[in-house]
Scaffold this motif. Sequence first.
Motif, PDB file in Angstrom:
ATOM      1  N   HIS A   7       0.860  -1.182   0.000  1.00  0.00           N
ATOM      2  CA  HIS A   7       0.000   0.000   0.000  1.00  0.00           C
ATOM      3  C   HIS A   7       0.893   1.228   0.000  1.00  0.00           C
ATOM      4  CE1 HIS A   7       0.470   0.030   4.462  1.00  0.00           C
ATOM      5  NE2 HIS A   7       0.225   1.317   4.346  1.00  0.00           N
ATOM      6  N   PRO A  16      -3.964   8.467   1.814  1.00  0.00           N
ATOM      7  CA  PRO A  16      -3.562   7.316   0.998  1.00  0.00           C
ATOM      8  C   PRO A  16      -3.114   7.761  -0.390  1.00  0.00           C
ATOM      9  CG  PRO A  16      -5.690   6.929   2.042  1.00  0.00           C
ATOM     10  CD  PRO A  16      -5.361   8.375   2.249  1.00  0.00           C
ATOM     11  N   THR A  40      -3.372   1.580  -7.401  1.00  0.00           N
ATOM     12  CA  THR A  40      -3.910   1.587  -6.050  1.00  0.00           C
ATOM     13  C   THR A  40      -5.316   2.161  -6.018  1.00  0.00           C
ATOM     14  OG1 THR A  40      -2.863   3.720  -5.581  1.00  0.00           O
ATOM     15  CG2 THR A  40      -1.642   1.739  -4.945  1.00  0.00           C
ATOM     16  N   ASP A  43      -7.997   3.714  -1.038  1.00  0.00           N
ATOM     17  CA  ASP A  43      -7.329   3.533   0.245  1.00  0.00           C
ATOM     18  C   ASP A  43      -5.815   3.380   0.081  1.00  0.00           C
ATOM     19  OD1 ASP A  43      -7.451   3.327   3.055  1.00  0.00           O
ATOM     20  OD2 ASP A  43      -7.414   1.135   2.951  1.00  0.00           O
ATOM     21  N   ARG A  45      -4.347   1.042  -1.546  1.00  0.00           N
ATOM     22  CA  ARG A  45      -4.035  -0.388  -1.556  1.00  0.00           C
ATOM     23  C   ARG A  45      -4.399  -0.991  -2.902  1.00  0.00           C
ATOM     24  NH1 ARG A  45      -3.090  -2.131   3.630  1.00  0.00           N
ATOM     25  NH2 ARG A  45      -3.590  -0.588   5.227  1.00  0.00           N
ATOM     26  N   PRO A 102       4.917  -1.723   2.364  1.00  0.00           N
ATOM     27  CA  PRO A 102       4.314  -0.397   2.247  1.00  0.00           C
ATOM     28  C   PRO A 102       5.325   0.619   1.710  1.00  0.00           C
ATOM     29  CG  PRO A 102       4.183  -1.243   4.500  1.00  0.00           C
ATOM     30  CD  PRO A 102       5.129  -2.110   3.746  1.00  0.00           C
TER      31      PRO A 102
END
Length: 116
Positions: A7, A16, A40, A43, A45, A102
């Motif tokens: 993420h 984000p 992504t 969020d 992710r 991440p």
Amino acid sequence: MTKLTTHVLDTSHGCPGAGIAIDLYRLDGERRQLLAQVVTNADGRCDAPLLEGEAFRAGVYELHFHAGDYYCRRGLRLAEPAFLDVVVLRVGLSGEGHYHVPLLVSPYGYSTYRGS
């Protein structure tokens, strides 16, 4: 189940990293094999793991995060060329379990770690 997820957090805006393109490569010596291209979600992710199950093999991988394009879409005026255009993270994945990588990014810096 062995899997790879990621993420992105935009540390310059405190949100984000939504809409960031990510390319996943497996390295075999100096040869790169493109395995996945994702973007992504809201969020920051990916909607599914980048690798999982039988697609996962121990080895060296690169994640290419297209941060420069993201910041341009956000309206930031970056120097030409951008200081951080594509952030490349090379990681060695060797065992069973969940590998979470991440990325915390700004136009002028980034950090990463092995998450859970």
